[in-house]
Scaffold this motif. Sequence first.
Motif, short mmCIF file in Angstrom:
data_model
loop_
_atom_site.label_atom_id
_atom_site.label_comp_id
_atom_site.label_asym_id
_atom_site.label_seq_id
_atom_site.Cartn_x
_atom_site.Cartn_y
_atom_site.Cartn_z
N ASP A 111 -8.05 4.21 -3.53
CA ASP A 111 -8.54 5.27 -2.65
C ASP A 111 -10.05 5.16 -2.42
O ASP A 111 -10.53 5.33 -1.30
CB ASP A 111 -8.22 6.65 -3.23
N VAL A 112 -10.79 4.89 -3.49
CA VAL A 112 -12.25 4.75 -3.37
C VAL A 112 -12.58 3.53 -2.50
O VAL A 112 -13.45 3.61 -1.62
CB VAL A 112 -12.92 4.66 -4.76
N LEU A 117 -14.68 1.45 2.75
CA LEU A 117 -14.55 0.52 3.86
C LEU A 117 -13.98 1.15 5.12
O LEU A 117 -13.62 0.45 6.06
CB LEU A 117 -13.70 -0.68 3.41
N ALA A 118 -13.93 2.48 5.14
CA ALA A 118 -13.41 3.19 6.31
C ALA A 118 -14.22 2.81 7.55
O ALA A 118 -15.44 2.76 7.52
CB ALA A 118 -13.47 4.70 6.08
N VAL A 125 -15.03 -6.67 6.80
CA VAL A 125 -14.93 -6.60 5.34
C VAL A 125 -15.14 -7.98 4.75
O VAL A 125 -15.87 -8.14 3.76
CB VAL A 125 -13.58 -5.99 4.90
N GLU A 126 -14.52 -8.97 5.34
CA GLU A 126 -14.69 -10.35 4.86
C GLU A 126 -16.14 -10.79 4.97
O GLU A 126 -16.70 -11.40 4.05
CB GLU A 126 -13.78 -11.31 5.63
#
Length: 145
Positions: A111-112, A117-118, A125-126
Amino acid sequence: MCKRDIGFLLKQIGNRLEKNRNLRLREFDVTGAQMDFLLYLYHHQAGQISQKDISDYFGICHTSVIDIMKNLERKEFIRREINPDNARYRCVSLTEKGVAVVASLGTLISDVEAALLAGFAAVEVEALCSYLQRIYENIGQMIAE
Protein backbone atom coordinates in the motif's frame (compact mmCIF):
# COMPACT_ATOMS: atom_id res chain seq x y z
CA MET A 1 16.77 21.43 -13.29
CA CYS A 2 15.40 21.28 -9.76
CA LYS A 3 15.01 24.59 -8.00
CA ARG A 4 16.19 22.84 -4.83
CA ASP A 5 19.43 21.18 -3.98
CA ILE A 6 18.91 17.52 -4.97
CA GLY A 7 20.69 16.24 -1.86
CA PHE A 8 18.39 18.33 0.33
CA LEU A 9 15.33 17.13 -1.57
CA LEU A 10 16.39 13.49 -1.15
CA LYS A 11 16.94 14.11 2.56
CA GLN A 12 13.49 15.68 2.90
CA ILE A 13 11.91 12.74 1.05
CA GLY A 14 13.76 10.32 3.35
CA ASN A 15 12.60 12.18 6.45
CA ARG A 16 8.99 12.25 5.31
CA LEU A 17 9.08 8.60 4.28
CA GLU A 18 10.57 7.52 7.60
CA LYS A 19 7.99 9.54 9.56
CA ASN A 20 5.16 8.00 7.52
CA ARG A 21 6.55 4.47 7.94
CA ASN A 22 6.94 4.87 11.69
CA LEU A 23 3.36 6.14 12.04
CA ARG A 24 1.97 3.22 10.04
CA LEU A 25 4.14 0.67 11.85
CA ARG A 26 3.19 1.79 15.33
CA GLU A 27 0.38 -0.78 15.50
CA PHE A 28 2.95 -3.54 14.90
CA ASP A 29 5.29 -2.21 17.62
CA VAL A 30 8.19 -1.74 15.18
CA THR A 31 9.99 1.23 13.63
CA GLY A 32 10.91 1.57 9.98
CA ALA A 33 14.50 0.53 10.68
CA GLN A 34 13.34 -2.48 12.68
CA MET A 35 10.98 -3.45 9.86
CA ASP A 36 13.85 -3.31 7.38
CA PHE A 37 15.87 -5.70 9.55
CA LEU A 38 12.92 -8.05 10.00
CA LEU A 39 12.31 -8.13 6.25
CA TYR A 40 15.99 -8.82 5.58
CA LEU A 41 15.97 -11.71 8.05
CA TYR A 42 12.72 -13.03 6.59
CA HIS A 43 14.10 -13.09 3.05
CA HIS A 44 17.39 -14.69 4.15
CA GLN A 45 16.08 -17.36 6.51
CA ALA A 46 17.79 -20.19 4.67
CA GLY A 47 21.31 -19.21 5.73
CA GLN A 48 23.08 -18.20 8.91
CA ILE A 49 22.85 -14.44 9.25
CA SER A 50 25.36 -12.62 11.41
CA GLN A 51 25.12 -9.10 12.79
CA LYS A 52 28.07 -8.28 10.51
CA ASP A 53 26.08 -9.47 7.47
CA ILE A 54 23.31 -7.08 8.45
CA SER A 55 25.76 -4.24 9.03
CA ASP A 56 27.33 -4.80 5.60
CA TYR A 57 23.99 -5.09 3.81
CA PHE A 58 22.53 -1.88 5.26
CA GLY A 59 25.83 0.01 5.23
CA ILE A 60 25.55 1.03 8.87
CA CYS A 61 27.94 0.69 11.77
CA HIS A 62 27.98 -2.42 13.95
CA THR A 63 26.88 -0.52 17.07
CA SER A 64 23.72 0.71 15.32
CA VAL A 65 22.92 -2.86 14.30
CA ILE A 66 23.41 -4.03 17.88
CA ASP A 67 21.06 -1.33 19.22
CA ILE A 68 18.30 -2.28 16.78
CA MET A 69 18.87 -5.99 17.43
CA LYS A 70 18.61 -5.50 21.19
CA ASN A 71 15.23 -3.80 20.75
CA LEU A 72 13.97 -6.53 18.41
CA GLU A 73 15.20 -9.20 20.82
CA ARG A 74 13.51 -7.46 23.77
CA LYS A 75 10.24 -7.47 21.78
CA GLU A 76 10.83 -11.20 21.05
CA PHE A 77 10.88 -10.74 17.26
CA ILE A 78 14.39 -12.20 16.90
CA ARG A 79 16.88 -14.36 18.72
CA ARG A 80 20.65 -13.99 18.70
CA GLU A 81 22.90 -16.95 19.32
CA ILE A 82 26.64 -17.42 19.27
CA ASN A 83 27.76 -18.95 15.98
CA PRO A 84 28.95 -22.51 16.74
CA ASP A 85 31.60 -22.23 13.99
CA ASN A 86 32.97 -18.88 15.13
CA ALA A 87 32.35 -17.61 18.66
CA ARG A 88 33.13 -14.02 17.58
CA TYR A 89 29.91 -13.87 15.56
CA ARG A 90 26.29 -13.94 16.64
CA CYS A 91 23.72 -15.54 14.37
CA VAL A 92 20.40 -13.76 14.13
CA SER A 93 17.07 -15.38 13.28
CA LEU A 94 13.38 -14.59 13.44
CA THR A 95 11.20 -16.03 16.15
CA GLU A 96 7.67 -17.23 15.39
CA LYS A 97 6.46 -13.82 16.56
CA GLY A 98 8.90 -12.16 14.14
CA VAL A 99 7.71 -14.27 11.21
CA ALA A 100 4.10 -13.44 12.10
CA VAL A 101 4.71 -9.69 12.17
CA VAL A 102 6.52 -9.78 8.83
CA ALA A 103 3.64 -11.76 7.31
CA SER A 104 1.19 -9.12 8.52
CA LEU A 105 3.28 -6.30 6.99
CA GLY A 106 2.85 -7.44 3.38
CA THR A 107 -0.27 -5.41 2.61
CA LEU A 108 1.05 -2.34 4.40
CA ILE A 109 4.28 -2.38 2.38
CA SER A 110 2.50 -2.75 -0.95
CA ASP A 111 0.00 0.00 0.00
CA VAL A 112 2.81 2.43 0.87
CA GLU A 113 4.66 1.58 -2.34
CA ALA A 114 1.50 2.18 -4.38
CA ALA A 115 0.92 5.54 -2.65
CA LEU A 116 4.52 6.60 -3.27
CA LEU A 117 4.25 5.87 -6.97
CA ALA A 118 0.70 7.12 -7.55
CA GLY A 119 0.44 8.93 -10.86
CA PHE A 120 3.65 7.44 -12.27
CA ALA A 121 3.57 5.35 -15.44
CA ALA A 122 5.45 2.04 -15.37
CA VAL A 123 8.17 3.49 -17.60
CA GLU A 124 8.57 6.42 -15.19
CA VAL A 125 8.92 4.03 -12.24
CA GLU A 126 11.64 2.13 -14.08
CA ALA A 127 13.45 5.38 -14.92
CA LEU A 128 13.13 6.61 -11.34
CA CYS A 129 14.59 3.38 -9.99
CA SER A 130 17.46 3.63 -12.45
CA TYR A 131 18.17 7.25 -11.51
CA LEU A 132 18.06 6.55 -7.78
CA GLN A 133 20.38 3.55 -8.21
CA ARG A 134 22.85 5.73 -10.13
CA ILE A 135 22.72 8.42 -7.43
CA TYR A 136 23.35 5.74 -4.81
CA GLU A 137 26.35 4.42 -6.74
CA ASN A 138 27.70 7.95 -7.30
CA ILE A 139 27.55 8.61 -3.57
CA GLY A 140 29.38 5.34 -2.97
CA GLN A 141 32.15 6.46 -5.30
CA MET A 142 32.40 9.82 -3.53
CA ILE A 143 32.79 8.06 -0.18
CA ALA A 144 35.48 5.75 -1.58
CA GLU A 145 37.58 8.67 -2.84
